[in-house]
Design a protein around this motif. Sequence first.
Motif, PDB file in Angstrom:
ATOM      1  N   TYR A 114      -3.360  -5.398  -3.640  1.00 20.02           N
ATOM      2  CA  TYR A 114      -2.322  -4.359  -3.700  1.00 20.02           C
ATOM      3  C   TYR A 114      -2.359  -3.694  -5.067  1.00 20.02           C
ATOM      4  O   TYR A 114      -2.737  -4.314  -6.058  1.00 20.02           O
ATOM      5  N   CYS A 115      -1.966  -2.446  -5.076  1.00 20.78           N
ATOM      6  CA  CYS A 115      -1.946  -1.684  -6.319  1.00 20.78           C
ATOM      7  C   CYS A 115      -0.950  -2.303  -7.298  1.00 20.78           C
ATOM      8  O   CYS A 115       0.199  -2.571  -6.939  1.00 20.78           O
ATOM      9  N   GLY A 116      -1.393  -2.510  -8.543  1.00 25.58           N
ATOM     10  CA  GLY A 116      -0.515  -3.074  -9.561  1.00 25.58           C
ATOM     11  C   GLY A 116       0.543  -2.089 -10.021  1.00 25.58           C
ATOM     12  O   GLY A 116       1.519  -2.475 -10.655  1.00 25.58           O
ATOM     13  N   ARG A 117       0.351  -0.820  -9.701  1.00 31.07           N
ATOM     14  CA  ARG A 117       1.319   0.197 -10.120  1.00 31.07           C
ATOM     15  C   ARG A 117       2.353   0.485  -9.031  1.00 31.07           C
ATOM     16  O   ARG A 117       3.537   0.546  -9.295  1.00 31.07           O
ATOM     17  N   CYS A 118       1.890   0.658  -7.755  1.00 24.29           N
ATOM     18  CA  CYS A 118       2.841   1.079  -6.705  1.00 24.29           C
ATOM     19  C   CYS A 118       2.824   0.170  -5.479  1.00 24.29           C
ATOM     20  O   CYS A 118       3.526   0.441  -4.503  1.00 24.29           O
ATOM     21  N   ALA A 119       2.031  -0.922  -5.507  1.00 26.82           N
ATOM     22  CA  ALA A 119       2.040  -1.964  -4.470  1.00 26.82           C
ATOM     23  C   ALA A 119       1.477  -1.523  -3.115  1.00 26.82           C
ATOM     24  O   ALA A 119       1.608  -2.241  -2.130  1.00 26.82           O
TER      25      ALA A 119
ATOM     26  N   GLU B  86      -9.511   1.145  -5.300  1.00 25.64           N
ATOM     27  CA  GLU B  86      -8.606   2.218  -5.703  1.00 25.64           C
ATOM     28  C   GLU B  86      -7.395   2.254  -4.791  1.00 25.64           C
ATOM     29  O   GLU B  86      -7.449   1.817  -3.639  1.00 25.64           O
ATOM     30  N   CYS B  87      -6.321   2.786  -5.322  1.00 25.05           N
ATOM     31  CA  CYS B  87      -5.079   2.916  -4.561  1.00 25.05           C
ATOM     32  C   CYS B  87      -5.071   4.283  -3.890  1.00 25.05           C
ATOM     33  O   CYS B  87      -5.170   5.303  -4.568  1.00 25.05           O
ATOM     34  N   PRO B  88      -4.957   4.313  -2.545  1.00 27.56           N
ATOM     35  CA  PRO B  88      -4.958   5.614  -1.855  1.00 27.56           C
ATOM     36  C   PRO B  88      -3.701   6.430  -2.140  1.00 27.56           C
ATOM     37  O   PRO B  88      -3.694   7.643  -1.928  1.00 27.56           O
ATOM     38  N   ALA B  89      -2.647   5.795  -2.622  1.00 27.27           N
ATOM     39  CA  ALA B  89      -1.395   6.530  -2.869  1.00 27.27           C
ATOM     40  C   ALA B  89      -1.346   7.133  -4.275  1.00 27.27           C
ATOM     41  O   ALA B  89      -1.021   8.301  -4.437  1.00 27.27           O
ATOM     42  N   CYS B  90      -1.684   6.328  -5.300  1.00 25.50           N
ATOM     43  CA  CYS B  90      -1.489   6.827  -6.666  1.00 25.50           C
ATOM     44  C   CYS B  90      -2.803   6.960  -7.440  1.00 25.50           C
ATOM     45  O   CYS B  90      -2.799   7.438  -8.575  1.00 25.50           O
ATOM     46  N   GLY B  91      -3.926   6.510  -6.867  1.00 23.73           N
ATOM     47  CA  GLY B  91      -5.215   6.700  -7.531  1.00 23.73           C
ATOM     48  C   GLY B  91      -5.556   5.638  -8.561  1.00 23.73           C
ATOM     49  O   GLY B  91      -6.608   5.702  -9.199  1.00 23.73           O
ATOM     50  N   HIS B  92      -4.707   4.642  -8.741  1.00 23.65           N
ATOM     51  CA  HIS B  92      -5.000   3.561  -9.697  1.00 23.65           C
ATOM     52  C   HIS B  92      -6.303   2.852  -9.297  1.00 23.65           C
ATOM     53  O   HIS B  92      -6.526   2.584  -8.116  1.00 23.65           O
ATOM     54  N   VAL B  93      -7.168   2.571 -10.262  1.00 23.82           N
ATOM     55  CA  VAL B  93      -8.459   1.936  -9.994  1.00 23.82           C
ATOM     56  C   VAL B  93      -8.505   0.573 -10.687  1.00 23.82           C
ATOM     57  O   VAL B  93      -8.075   0.448 -11.837  1.00 23.82           O
TER      58      VAL B  93
HETATM   59 ZN   LIG Z   1      -0.846   2.808  -6.419  1.00 21.78          ZN
END
Ligand SMILES: [Zn+2]
Length: 278
Positions: free
Chosen positions: A119-124, A137-144
């Motif tokens: 899960y994304c560490g920024r937006c889960a 990568e996070c499909p919602a916020c782009g965090h890699v």
């Molecule tokens: Zn995210």
Amino acid sequence: MHTPDNFNPSHQLPAVVTGAALAFAFVDGRLLVAGSADDTPVIPTLADLQAAEVSGVRHYLGELAGVPCIALVLPDDAPAPPGFSAAGLRSLFFTLPETLLALAGRAFQIAEWDRTHRYCGRCATPMRDRAGERARECPACGHVAYPRNSPAMMVLVTRDRELLLARAHRFPGAMYSALAGFVEAGETIEDCIHREVREEVGVDVTGIAYFASQSWPFPHSLMIAYTAEYAGGDMRPCDEEIADAQWFALDALPTLPNRVSIARRLIDATIERLRQQP
Ligand SMILES: [Zn+2]
């Protein structure tokens, strides 16, 4: 542990992975081996695991002498199938050939990254694999997120013909070794050496010289080893980390780390160098 000479790394999973591929399968951080884990562990092929109905998330590692190698991440609660056992990497140090141990260490770090970056560490949001590189990568916020690699330094301090060796509280038995510590944010490795040596034993060093590095998958360190010379200060071991630290003469050395470790190679090479000095 280092990359075997006959290993060609790649992260690009082929469309079809042959059943002959070596499969480094991990359950809750432990490697599935066939045979006896204590005696003669065998890395199974993908076909062996498929026959045992074992499956999981695949990550491509590359080819060892032309044989594809994959990491397989199983659910943490998956039972070891009959004929297999789940072994900690450390327990395989003396039973698995060095080449396979190095690939197991590489696979372990990728498997750990997989199971700790779902899960994304920024937006889960659930993460997805990123095309073209070993990344999620996070499909919602782009965090890699990339596989973690934590640099740590090791330093063997000498004073004339003496070695500074310390026994950390976490060391087994009466073993003494070189000093070591993780590089902190904002530091160079040299900064880290000066800080750690001062913190752990209260002395200053000079003449820092690179020795070698070693991948250390417990869980994701890159150990970078140096020598340094004593420059001043009185030995004051830090109680929290160090049980004892002493200057040891070459003919009165304590119990040293095992020969598979870079610590022991660093100590042995330094002893040899000091012995050859007039
Ligand atoms: Zn995210």
